[in-house]
Design a protein around this motif. Structure first.
Motif: not given
Length: 295
Positions: A127, A131, A203-207, A134
């Motif tokens: 993750q 992050y 939150t809002s992380l790609p799969e 992103a």
């Protein structure tokens, strides 16, 4: 995973990699730039003596001294070996560390851009990579999880979680603003992520996302006497993370010949022609492209 509370930000593990050193000086004057809710952040200038002498290291590479067997071997007493034991006592000890998380700041002469090297591929690290990517789409995420944390010899492996921020290209003993800015931004994003992870608010992380996994290192061509007989091919130079396929030229020999890549997988070279690796005659690292899940 327990919450991360004690964070160490380390610069100057190599004395001639200047970005982390100058950022530590900045943050020590303005600690509010690093302050985060719920975190106690400690900064460490790892190899001041090497920096004073404008060298990567005095006796041996400090960032190769943190395997547990070496830390426990009291016969290893040169400067960096002794310094590693002192750092292990301050941030560790490895396996039961006071620090929960270590961010180790490095520069490379290779054209790697802003690269984050992760030593494990658990949920936290997967993750974290997503992050940072992103927040910094230009970043590259590399997993060096080929061995356990216990077997890693990097300084960042002293804590239960540790990462290496590796930014280039920057010549040794030089500061570049673009490189320093990337390093500062990536460090800030890492700290922001830790706060969110502690609160279970990531939150809002790609799969999934694209990353790279270290596979092996290649040496420069040598003859039977160990003499260097070639160099990195001009088509590969500065092309970090650009794919190599079987048959692509990878080395040019000084007599005019070429050596082509013969691997059985698509390789993504990085640390290409890193100046610091010439003492071991290393030409580059190779990685495979991987898809990392964030769940």
């Amino acid at each position: 995973m327990a919450k991360i509370e004690q964070v160490a930000v380390v610069g100057g593990t190599h004395g001639n990699e200047f970005s982390g050193i100058y950022l530590l000086k900045k943050w020590n004057k303005r600690p509010e730039y690093l302050e985060r809710e719920g975190l106690t952040i400690h900064t460490l200038f790892a190899n001041t003596k090497a920096h004073e002498e404008n060298k990567r290291y005095i006796d041996c590479d400090l960032n190769r001294q943190f395997i547990s067997t070496s830390l426990a071997d009291n016969s290893l007493t040169n400067y960096e070996q002794s310094r590693a034991k002192a750092i292990n006592a301050e941030l560790g000890p490895k396996g039961d560390a006071k620090s929960d998380f270590i961010i180790d700041l490095h520069n490379t002469t290779s054209n790697m851009g802003p690269t984050l090297i992760l030593l494990q591929s658990d949920l936290f690290n997967r993750q974290l990579g997503a992050y940072v990517l992103a927040k910094m789409p230009e970043a590259v995420i590399v997993f060096e999880d080929q061995v356990s944390l216990e077997e890693h010899y990097f300084l960042a492996s002293v804590a239960a979680q540790g990462v290496i921020v590796e930014i280039g290209p920057q010549p040794q003993s030089v500061v570049r603003q673009d490189v320093l800015d990337y390093m500062e931004a990536m460090t800030q994003h890492i700290l922001d992520f830790v706060v969110l992870f502690n609160k279970d608010e990531v939150t809002s992380l790609p799969e999934s996302y694209q990353a790279y996994r270290y596979i092996e290192s290649l040496k420069l061509p040598e003859d039977e006497h160990g003499e260097r007989i070639g160099m990195v091919h001009k088509n590969v130079q500065d092309q970090d993370f650009k794919v190599l396929t079987k048959g692509d030229p990878i080395f040019t020999l000084f007599d005019g010949g070429e050596i082509c890549y013969q691997g059985d997988y698509e390789a993504y070279p990085h640390f290409i022609n890193e100046a610091a690796y010439y003492d071991n005659n290393l030409a580059m690292s190779l990685a495979k492209k991987v898809s990392m899940l964030t769940k």
